[in-house]
Design an enzyme around this catalytic site. Sequence first.
Site, short mmCIF file in Angstrom:
data_model
loop_
_atom_site.label_atom_id
_atom_site.label_comp_id
_atom_site.label_asym_id
_atom_site.label_seq_id
_atom_site.Cartn_x
_atom_site.Cartn_y
_atom_site.Cartn_z
N SER A 17 7.01 -3.72 -0.75
CA SER A 17 7.85 -3.51 -1.93
C SER A 17 9.14 -2.87 -1.46
O SER A 17 9.21 -2.30 -0.36
CB SER A 17 7.14 -2.58 -2.92
OG SER A 17 8.03 -2.08 -3.89
N ILE A 26 10.68 -7.81 -10.00
CA ILE A 26 10.22 -9.17 -10.27
C ILE A 26 9.59 -9.22 -11.65
O ILE A 26 8.82 -8.33 -12.04
CB ILE A 26 9.19 -9.64 -9.21
CG1 ILE A 26 9.78 -9.46 -7.79
CG2 ILE A 26 8.80 -11.09 -9.45
CD1 ILE A 26 11.04 -10.22 -7.52
N LYS A 44 2.99 1.42 0.33
CA LYS A 44 3.88 0.31 0.70
C LYS A 44 4.61 0.58 2.01
O LYS A 44 4.92 -0.36 2.75
CB LYS A 44 4.86 0.03 -0.45
CG LYS A 44 4.16 -0.52 -1.70
CD LYS A 44 3.34 -1.77 -1.40
CE LYS A 44 2.75 -2.40 -2.62
NZ LYS A 44 2.00 -3.64 -2.34
N ALA A 51 3.83 5.57 -0.49
CA ALA A 51 3.06 5.79 0.74
C ALA A 51 2.28 4.54 1.13
O ALA A 51 2.24 4.16 2.31
CB ALA A 51 2.11 6.98 0.56
N TYR A 108 2.31 5.38 -4.46
CA TYR A 108 2.63 3.96 -4.32
C TYR A 108 3.55 3.75 -3.11
O TYR A 108 3.32 2.84 -2.30
CB TYR A 108 3.30 3.47 -5.59
CG TYR A 108 3.68 2.00 -5.57
CD1 TYR A 108 2.71 1.02 -5.71
CD2 TYR A 108 5.00 1.60 -5.43
CE1 TYR A 108 3.05 -0.33 -5.70
CE2 TYR A 108 5.35 0.27 -5.42
CZ TYR A 108 4.36 -0.70 -5.56
OH TYR A 108 4.71 -2.03 -5.55
N VAL A 117 -10.66 -6.66 -2.65
CA VAL A 117 -10.17 -6.39 -1.30
C VAL A 117 -10.49 -4.98 -0.83
O VAL A 117 -10.40 -4.70 0.38
CB VAL A 117 -8.65 -6.65 -1.19
CG1 VAL A 117 -8.33 -8.12 -1.45
CG2 VAL A 117 -7.86 -5.72 -2.09
#
Length: 251
Positions: free
Chosen positions: A141, A187, A158, A156, A154, A63
């Site tokens: 998240s 999870i 999300k 930033a 991370y 991606v």
Amino acid sequence: MSSRLEGKVVLITGGGSGIGQATAIELAKLGAHLAITDVNLEGAHDTYRLCGGKPHYCGVMDVSSKADVELRVSEIVAGLGRLDHVFNCAGINPTSYPLTDTTDEYWDKLVNVNLKGIYLVTRATIPHITTPGGSYVNVSSICGLYPQAEQAVYCATKHGVIGFSKSMALELGLKGVRTNVVAPGYIDTPTNSGVVKGEEYVTRMEEGNSLGRLGTPEEVAGVVAFLMSEKAKYMNGSVVEVHGGLKMLES
């Protein structure tokens, strides 16, 4: 009003494991035709088999690569005829670092996959979602809502997913195409940062949850399926937290 997705064509990124795989299985049960993609071809094939094979598509997609995304999207549309929904699930989980220990390479890796990846996939697929009732569901998240120390990069990415998704909800809404976000909490997946840290950290996560346990990928998948269904046809720009009731948010 149906929650089924009979004959709908759904592109799933990050479909080779975890939430992506569980969502593919759930959508297949609801009658959707799937384009299952992942950077890991073996994982994508595993999901393809679990979903029963044909009439689904399976392929590698990085991606973070514009050329790869555009090639795969053109293949999917040529093979399955159209697109109705996109589940942007591909992402990289965090490693806890003080910012002074964070490298440029780490920044680039997380931003390119977690945020740029959603941008590239969304841009490439918009021209193919032409029927009102289509939708995007993007994975953020709880860290996109509740920042944590030593996970600045991370968080930033999300946070960025949420801002991007709300903008797309406004941009595409008049075309009858909705954009919503799921924000999972703890999870139980193999790549969950807490699971990677070991049993002691998993116990901390369980104790910090009102239900006293980690969530399952299948529980997130059910929310994704709902957001794509007619039952959620007035939900646009929503951020759905799927975390079981958190009591603490700390790194």
